[in-house]
Design a protein around this motif. Structure first.
Motif, PDB file in Angstrom:
ATOM      1  N   SER A 281       0.828  -1.208   0.000  1.00 14.88           N
ATOM      2  CA  SER A 281       0.000   0.000   0.000  1.00 14.88           C
ATOM      3  C   SER A 281       0.862   1.257   0.000  1.00 14.88           C
ATOM      4  O   SER A 281       0.593   2.220  -0.719  1.00 14.88           O
ATOM      5  CB  SER A 281      -0.933   0.009   1.218  1.00 14.88           C
ATOM      6  OG  SER A 281      -1.819  -1.093   1.173  1.00 14.88           O
TER       7      SER A 281
ATOM      8  N   GLU B 202     -10.668   9.504  -7.313  1.00  8.34           N
ATOM      9  CA  GLU B 202      -9.532   8.619  -7.033  1.00  8.34           C
ATOM     10  C   GLU B 202      -9.216   8.594  -5.540  1.00  8.34           C
ATOM     11  O   GLU B 202      -8.939   7.530  -4.976  1.00  8.34           O
ATOM     12  CB  GLU B 202      -8.306   9.079  -7.823  1.00  8.34           C
ATOM     13  CG  GLU B 202      -8.405   8.800  -9.315  1.00  8.34           C
ATOM     14  CD  GLU B 202      -7.235   9.393 -10.092  1.00  8.34           C
ATOM     15  OE1 GLU B 202      -6.438  10.160  -9.482  1.00  8.34           O
ATOM     16  OE2 GLU B 202      -7.124   9.110 -11.304  1.00  8.34           O
TER      17      GLU B 202
ATOM     18  N   SER C 160     -11.999   6.638  -3.757  1.00 12.99           N
ATOM     19  CA  SER C 160     -11.832   5.203  -4.015  1.00 12.99           C
ATOM     20  C   SER C 160     -10.654   4.635  -3.233  1.00 12.99           C
ATOM     21  O   SER C 160     -10.724   3.522  -2.704  1.00 12.99           O
ATOM     22  CB  SER C 160     -11.624   4.979  -5.522  1.00 12.99           C
ATOM     23  OG  SER C 160     -11.352   3.618  -5.791  1.00 12.99           O
ATOM     24  N   GLN C 161      -9.575   5.399  -3.155  1.00  9.99           N
ATOM     25  CA  GLN C 161      -8.394   4.955  -2.426  1.00  9.99           C
ATOM     26  C   GLN C 161      -8.698   4.767  -0.940  1.00  9.99           C
ATOM     27  O   GLN C 161      -8.285   3.780  -0.326  1.00  9.99           O
ATOM     28  CB  GLN C 161      -7.274   5.979  -2.604  1.00  9.99           C
ATOM     29  CG  GLN C 161      -5.965   5.601  -1.930  1.00  9.99           C
ATOM     30  CD  GLN C 161      -4.897   6.643  -2.191  1.00  9.99           C
ATOM     31  OE1 GLN C 161      -5.094   7.827  -1.925  1.00  9.99           O
ATOM     32  NE2 GLN C 161      -3.768   6.215  -2.724  1.00  9.99           N
TER      33      GLN C 161
ATOM     34  N   GLN D  17     -11.658   4.157   0.430  1.00 11.01           N
ATOM     35  CA  GLN D  17     -12.538   3.005   0.586  1.00 11.01           C
ATOM     36  C   GLN D  17     -11.764   1.696   0.464  1.00 11.01           C
ATOM     37  O   GLN D  17     -11.942   0.770   1.272  1.00 11.01           O
ATOM     38  CB  GLN D  17     -13.649   3.057  -0.471  1.00 11.01           C
ATOM     39  CG  GLN D  17     -14.624   4.207  -0.293  1.00 11.01           C
ATOM     40  CD  GLN D  17     -15.607   4.322  -1.445  1.00 11.01           C
ATOM     41  OE1 GLN D  17     -15.357   3.831  -2.553  1.00 11.01           O
ATOM     42  NE2 GLN D  17     -16.729   4.990  -1.204  1.00 11.01           N
ATOM     43  N   LYS D  18     -10.890   1.620  -0.543  1.00 11.61           N
ATOM     44  CA  LYS D  18     -10.122   0.396  -0.777  1.00 11.61           C
ATOM     45  C   LYS D  18      -9.175   0.102   0.377  1.00 11.61           C
ATOM     46  O   LYS D  18      -9.091  -1.042   0.858  1.00 11.61           O
ATOM     47  CB  LYS D  18      -9.327   0.534  -2.081  1.00 11.61           C
ATOM     48  CG  LYS D  18      -8.460  -0.686  -2.409  1.00 11.61           C
ATOM     49  CD  LYS D  18      -7.710  -0.470  -3.714  1.00 11.61           C
ATOM     50  CE  LYS D  18      -6.714   0.669  -3.594  1.00 11.61           C
ATOM     51  NZ  LYS D  18      -5.923   0.855  -4.839  1.00 11.61           N
ATOM     52  N   ASN D  19      -8.463   1.117   0.851  1.00 10.14           N
ATOM     53  CA  ASN D  19      -7.490   0.891   1.917  1.00 10.14           C
ATOM     54  C   ASN D  19      -8.157   0.637   3.269  1.00 10.14           C
ATOM     55  O   ASN D  19      -7.628  -0.117   4.084  1.00 10.14           O
ATOM     56  CB  ASN D  19      -6.520   2.068   2.005  1.00 10.14           C
ATOM     57  CG  ASN D  19      -5.545   2.089   0.840  1.00 10.14           C
ATOM     58  OD1 ASN D  19      -5.167   1.050   0.313  1.00 10.14           O
ATOM     59  ND2 ASN D  19      -5.148   3.276   0.426  1.00 10.14           N
TER      60      ASN D  19
ATOM     61  N   GLN E 227     -10.885  -1.012   3.577  1.00  6.65           N
ATOM     62  CA  GLN E 227     -11.296  -2.412   3.474  1.00  6.65           C
ATOM     63  C   GLN E 227     -10.093  -3.337   3.661  1.00  6.65           C
ATOM     64  O   GLN E 227     -10.179  -4.355   4.356  1.00  6.65           O
ATOM     65  CB  GLN E 227     -11.949  -2.658   2.114  1.00  6.65           C
ATOM     66  CG  GLN E 227     -12.528  -4.060   1.967  1.00  6.65           C
ATOM     67  CD  GLN E 227     -13.289  -4.232   0.657  1.00  6.65           C
ATOM     68  OE1 GLN E 227     -13.239  -3.370  -0.214  1.00  6.65           O
ATOM     69  NE2 GLN E 227     -13.977  -5.341   0.520  1.00  6.65           N
ATOM     70  N   LYS E 228      -8.958  -2.977   3.062  1.00  3.23           N
ATOM     71  CA  LYS E 228      -7.751  -3.793   3.221  1.00  3.23           C
ATOM     72  C   LYS E 228      -7.330  -3.892   4.678  1.00  3.23           C
ATOM     73  O   LYS E 228      -6.918  -4.958   5.153  1.00  3.23           O
ATOM     74  CB  LYS E 228      -6.592  -3.174   2.416  1.00  3.23           C
ATOM     75  CG  LYS E 228      -6.596  -3.482   0.941  1.00  3.23           C
ATOM     76  CD  LYS E 228      -5.344  -2.894   0.305  1.00  3.23           C
ATOM     77  CE  LYS E 228      -5.270  -3.188  -1.176  1.00  3.23           C
ATOM     78  NZ  LYS E 228      -4.025  -2.625  -1.771  1.00  3.23           N
TER      79      LYS E 228
ATOM     80  N   CYS F 175     -13.180   5.782   7.512  1.00  5.99           N
ATOM     81  CA  CYS F 175     -13.619   4.452   7.082  1.00  5.99           C
ATOM     82  C   CYS F 175     -15.098   4.222   7.338  1.00  5.99           C
ATOM     83  O   CYS F 175     -15.645   3.190   6.956  1.00  5.99           O
ATOM     84  CB  CYS F 175     -12.787   3.373   7.785  1.00  5.99           C
ATOM     85  SG  CYS F 175     -11.044   3.386   7.324  1.00  5.99           S
TER      86      CYS F 175
ATOM     87  N   ASP G 106     -17.406   7.866   4.551  1.00 10.32           N
ATOM     88  CA  ASP G 106     -17.369   7.914   3.086  1.00 10.32           C
ATOM     89  C   ASP G 106     -17.414   9.353   2.566  1.00 10.32           C
ATOM     90  O   ASP G 106     -18.381   9.793   1.926  1.00 10.32           O
ATOM     91  CB  ASP G 106     -18.533   7.102   2.504  1.00 10.32           C
ATOM     92  CG  ASP G 106     -18.389   6.876   1.004  1.00 10.32           C
ATOM     93  OD1 ASP G 106     -17.261   7.061   0.493  1.00 10.32           O
ATOM     94  OD2 ASP G 106     -19.395   6.530   0.350  1.00 10.32           O
TER      95      ASP G 106
END
Length: 347
Positions: free
Chosen positions: A46, A82, A85-86, A88-90, A92-93, A256, A259
């Motif tokens: 990441s 972007e 989205s980043q 949200q993705k991180n 979740q990770k 987190c 949103d």
């Protein structure tokens, strides 16, 4: 004879049980090692991706002078998408989804522009509060007053049922502005602790110096090294409940959970603020005060962090803040390479 056989059977059972315990212990140790290595790999991947994307953004910022406003808005919309989205993705990770019912009472709002804002201290936030004051035409607030920020929070903070109604309404825009975390801590230290200020911050400074400072030094305010040691040694309290000027982003604004639609970075504040204000429908003549500028550069950051003793506390602090770095797309702080070279580890 019988006693001898019983003894042999007993010892055999004990040996078997011991062997089973050893095997179980090895299995658990192996499983924990695999999980730890996987998590470390996730963080490293990441951060590497963040560094690449961050450098790309710095080298290719949206053009504001030689393109039409329409093209600028398209570029900035892509940037915001972007970033969202980043996050949200991180999140979740890292497994950082929480319960929205725990949302803190730090949010402020503008009902006219249907905008919710999570103000993070030391990210140029006073200037954003001035902009919000202009947006809502609040004639009761004196933006030049020493207690302007306190007055602003009292009048425009949202709580209870109204807060959750706004947060769940898709017509409302949620925004946040962040800053490189190590840099923010230097800024917080310089304005709140380096010299004894009045009231609440002064009490904090004296408390930190008394508990973590050198008893042989006759001083009331802590050194930056003392401040860093305080943050590390009293974690998690220090970075989650202690003082909003150094509370982590993940705690203060819960990215987190909420949103955020618009995510500004202090490093790109000129373009970000212009887009954000246009996006929420602010008057064309309203902008972030031109006098705003970042007074904390990387040479200054190095000067402060190089003073920290013992030196490994800097790495411990970075580890405590790593979620903020990953979630908002910041690469590892450049000061780490200057202090430790290329082969440092936070594990």
């Amino acid at each position: 004879m019988v006693a001898t056989m019983f003894s042999k059977v007993k010892h055999a059972i004990i040996r078997k049980q011991a062997s089973q315990h050893i095997q179980l212990g090895l299995f658990v140790f192996g499983a924990m090692t695999i999980l730890l290595l996987s998590y470390q790999s996730l963080l490293n991947d990441s951060l590497t991706q963040n560094k690449s994307q961050f450098n790309k953004r710095q080298l290719n910022p949206p053009k504001t002078s030689d393109v039409s406003n329409e093209d600028f808005l398209k570029q900035m919309k892509q940037r915001m998408e972007e970033r969202r989205s980043q996050v949200q993705k991180n999140c979740q990770k890292l497994g950082l989804k929480h319960n929205k019912g725990n949302t803190r009472d730090d949010l402020v709002s503008s009902e006219q522009y249907k905008t919710i804002f999570c103000p993070i201290p030391k990210t140029g936030i006073t200037h954003w509060k001035i902009v919000f004051t202009e947006l809502i035409r609040d004639t009761h607030l004196d933006t030049n007053s020493e207690d302007f920020s306190i007055q602003f929070k009292r009048q425009h903070q949202i709580r209870g049922a109204k807060k959750y109604a706004y947060l769940s309404d898709p017509k409302w825009v949620k925004m946040i502005v962040v800053r490189e975390p190590f840099e923010r801590l230097v800024s917080a230290y310089r304005s709140k602790l380096e010299t004894i200020p009045g009231s609440y911050s002064g009490k904090f400074a004296k408390k930190i110096q008394k508990e973590f400072g050198d008893p042989n030094e006759e001083r009331e305010s802590p050194t930056f090294s003392t401040f860093v040691n305080y943050l590390v040694e009293t974690h998690p309290h220090s970075l989650t409940e202690d003082n909003v000027h150094w509370t982590k982003y993940t705690t203060l604004c819960q990215p987190c959970d909420l949103d955020y639609d618009l995510i500004g970075h202090q490093e790109t504040v000129a373009e970000d603020s212009k887009y954000i204000l246009q996006h929420i429908g602010a008057p064309n003549d309203l902008s972030l005060p031109a006098a705003y500028q970042n007074h904390t550069n990387q040479d200054m950051v190095y000067e402060y962090y190089s003073s920290v003793q013992p030196r490994h506390q800097v790495l411990k602090l970075y580890k405590l803040l790593i979620e903020d770095y990953i979630i908002f797309g910041y690469p590892p702080p450049p000061v780490l390479k200057r202090l430790f070279g290329d082969n440092y580890s936070i594990y």
